[in-house]
Write an enzyme that holds these catalytic residues in place. Structure first.
Site, PDB file in Angstrom:
ATOM      1  CE  LYS A   1      -5.881  -8.511  -1.558  1.00  0.00           C
ATOM      2  NZ  LYS A   1      -5.649  -8.029  -0.199  1.00  0.00           N
TER       3      LYS A   1
ATOM      4  CE  LYS B   1      -4.194  -1.758   2.222  1.00  0.00           C
ATOM      5  NZ  LYS B   1      -5.109  -1.613   3.362  1.00  0.00           N
TER       6      LYS B   1
ATOM      7  CE  LYS C   1     -13.628  -3.821   1.160  1.00  0.00           C
ATOM      8  NZ  LYS C   1     -13.155  -3.580   2.518  1.00  0.00           N
TER       9      LYS C   1
HETATM   10  P1  TYM Z   1     -10.549  -5.902   4.483  1.00  0.00           P
HETATM   11  O1  TYM Z   1     -11.707  -5.013   4.536  1.00  0.00           O
HETATM   12  O2  TYM Z   1      -9.425  -5.583   3.544  1.00  0.00           O
HETATM   13  O3  TYM Z   1     -10.991  -7.395   4.159  1.00  0.00           O
HETATM   14  C1  TYM Z   1     -12.038  -7.990   4.881  1.00  0.00           C
HETATM   15  C2  TYM Z   1     -11.950  -9.507   4.821  1.00  0.00           C
HETATM   16  O4  TYM Z   1     -12.033  -9.950   3.468  1.00  0.00           O
HETATM   17  C3  TYM Z   1     -10.936 -10.805   3.180  1.00  0.00           C
HETATM   18  N1  TYM Z   1     -10.568 -10.612   1.770  1.00  0.00           N
HETATM   19  C4  TYM Z   1     -10.456 -11.613   0.886  1.00  0.00           C
HETATM   20  N2  TYM Z   1     -10.643 -12.937   0.996  1.00  0.00           N
HETATM   21  C5  TYM Z   1     -10.472 -13.673  -0.120  1.00  0.00           C
HETATM   22  N3  TYM Z   1     -10.132 -13.166  -1.322  1.00  0.00           N
HETATM   23  C6  TYM Z   1      -9.941 -11.832  -1.485  1.00  0.00           C
HETATM   24  N4  TYM Z   1      -9.628 -11.330  -2.661  1.00  0.00           N
HETATM   25  C7  TYM Z   1     -10.106 -10.994  -0.341  1.00  0.00           C
HETATM   26  N5  TYM Z   1     -10.003  -9.650  -0.142  1.00  0.00           N
HETATM   27  C8  TYM Z   1     -10.289  -9.431   1.157  1.00  0.00           C
HETATM   28  C9  TYM Z   1      -9.843 -10.368   4.135  1.00  0.00           C
HETATM   29  O5  TYM Z   1      -8.897 -11.393   4.339  1.00  0.00           O
HETATM   30  C10 TYM Z   1     -10.623 -10.050   5.371  1.00  0.00           C
HETATM   31  O6  TYM Z   1     -10.886 -11.225   6.117  1.00  0.00           O
HETATM   32  N6  TYM Z   1      -7.418  -5.991   8.170  1.00  0.00           N
HETATM   33  C11 TYM Z   1      -8.713  -6.587   7.924  1.00  0.00           C
HETATM   34  C12 TYM Z   1      -9.808  -5.921   8.704  1.00  0.00           C
HETATM   35  C13 TYM Z   1      -9.669  -6.069  10.179  1.00  0.00           C
HETATM   36  C14 TYM Z   1      -9.815  -7.263  10.912  1.00  0.00           C
HETATM   37  C15 TYM Z   1      -9.643  -6.901  12.270  1.00  0.00           C
HETATM   38  C16 TYM Z   1     -10.064  -8.578  10.556  1.00  0.00           C
HETATM   39  C17 TYM Z   1      -9.429  -5.070  11.073  1.00  0.00           C
HETATM   40  N7  TYM Z   1      -9.423  -5.561  12.334  1.00  0.00           N
HETATM   41  C18 TYM Z   1      -9.712  -7.847  13.303  1.00  0.00           C
HETATM   42  C19 TYM Z   1     -10.116  -9.524  11.577  1.00  0.00           C
HETATM   43  C20 TYM Z   1      -9.958  -9.167  12.923  1.00  0.00           C
HETATM   44  C21 TYM Z   1      -8.993  -6.552   6.427  1.00  0.00           C
HETATM   45  O7  TYM Z   1      -8.320  -7.134   5.668  1.00  0.00           O
HETATM   46  O8  TYM Z   1     -10.031  -5.906   5.968  1.00  0.00           O
END
Ligand code: TYM
Length: 348
Positions: A207, A115, A210
């Site tokens: 991947k 990022k 968003k």
């Molecule tokens: P975020 O919003 O980027 O993603 C949310 C969840 O979606 C999963 N994910 C995917 N899984 C499969 N294929 C993909 N292409 C893909 N893109 C996203 C992510 O692995 C995630 O599970 N940092 C975290 C948010 C967070 C969090 C936490 C999660 C903040 N605090 C505490 C668990 C526990 C995140 O990636 O958000």
């Protein structure tokens, strides 16, 4: 909800529309856990401002993400659904953990490097600190398991290291034999194999995300059927006939067949057999139909929920109260272990 059940916590950032990766990699797996676990799901709005954000959108994106949790099958009677910034303990524990976390642990994080590279010179300290806030989210609830997609594995390892090496080993209460006992639970990642890494529609080697500027690279959970069909029609293919799993030369075939297996509910074996000699021209309409049908109930429930904003507010207010009760208790334990003077007003 019983406190003897293992505890689960997870969250999604409210940055734009949630996509198939968020659903298949994370939220869909949360739904089943509600039967067997004590489940906490938060909308991680504080994480959403670690990259430049639009204040005019943050509240709406937070609401729509919470509504999507419910539309995907999260049941507020069985799960605690809340907004991260509504529970002050997340920010406070994050600060305490910041002071215990070595800087070079954070500089190693792959997601930070990726990022940061995209943002050039305008990288915030918050972006570097992102995984510490995530560790705070998890550790505050003494979560046993954290259901996430594959991309979050490194962040979870960091949360484990912070809990084990920096908190428990240094500040855990001393037992009768002088050994330190755990102050906080050390969480385990829960990464299901299928759906853990959904790839972009325009490049099977990267991947689904968003932040990809090309909207055709992802299907969002609220895309109307025509748009879903159009995106799938234009998805990248290769010149070979027949869909298959596991051919490193054919990442698009692997990804789209995997999506079909999950979204149609057929499973990998049956999907692979059905599509083994199918051309892309026949496969794509099948995948489009399976996707539209899988998302139809989610979209219907979402529309119903958004037509009754009072209900969503109530769910989030109840979630805040339940989350706060647990989080404040953990924070008090950490403050005490670190030696803070309890403040009279806060009664800690
Ligand atoms: P975020 O919003 O980027 O993603 C949310 C969840 O979606 C999963 N994910 C995917 N899984 C499969 N294929 C993909 N292409 C893909 N893109 C996203 C992510 O692995 C995630 O599970 N940092 C975290 C948010 C967070 C969090 C936490 C999660 C903040 N605090 C505490 C668990 C526990 C995140 O990636 O958000």
């Amino acid at each position: 909800m019983s406190s003897t059940r293992p505890r689960v916590l997870s969250g999604v950032q409210p940055t734009g529309a949630l996509h198939l990766g968020n659903w298949l990699g994370a939220i869909r797996n949360w739904v089943d856990l509600q039967d067997s676990h004590d489940t906490f799901f938060c909308v991680v709005d504080l994480h959403a401002i670690t990259v430049p954000h639009d204040p005019a959108r943050l509240a709406e994106d937070t609401r729509s993400t919470a509504a999507l949790y419910l539309a995907c099958g999260i049941d507020p009677q069985r799960s605690t659904v809340f907004v991260q910034s509504h529970v002050g303990a997340h920010s406070e524990l994050c600060w305490l953990l910041n002071c215990l976390t070595p800087l070079n642990w954070l500089e190693r994080m792959i997601q930070f490097k990726e990022k940061a590279l995209k943002q050039g010179s305008d990288v915030s300290a918050g972006l570097l600190d992102y995984p510490v806030l995530m560790a705070a989210d998890i550790l505050l609830y003494d979560a046993d398991q954290v259901p996430v997609g594959e991309d979050q594995k490194q962040h979870l390892e960091l949360a484990r290291d912070i809990a084990q090496q920096r908190l428990n080993a240094r500040f855990g209460p001393k037992g009768p034999d002088g050994e330190r006992m755990p102050l906080l639970k050390v969480p385990e990642p829960l990464i299901l194999k299928e759906g853990a890494r959904v790839m972009s529609l325009t490049d099977g080697r990267s991947k689904m995300s968003k932040s990809d500027p090309n909207e055709a690279s992802r299907i969002t959970l609220l895309d109307p059927p025509e748009l879903i069909t159009k995106k799938i029609k234009r998805a990248k293919t290769d010149p070979q006939l027949g869909l298959e799993f596991g051919n490193p030369e054919r990442p698009e075939a692997d990804n789209l067949l995997g999506l079909y297996a999950l979204l149609s509910g057929r499973g990998r074996e049956a999907a692979a057999a059905e599509c083994a000699s199918m051309g892309w021209g026949s496969f794509k309409p099948l995948l489009a139909e399976a996707t539209v049908e899988a998302l139809r109930p989610v979209q219907q429930r979402y529309a119903e929920l958004r037509s009754d904003p009072g209900r969503l507010d109530q769910v989030l207010a109840e979630g805040q109260a339940r989350a706060e009760a647990v989080a404040d208790d953990t924070l008090a334990r950490v403050r005490q272990a670190l030696g803070f003077l309890p403040g009279p007003a806060r009664n800690r």
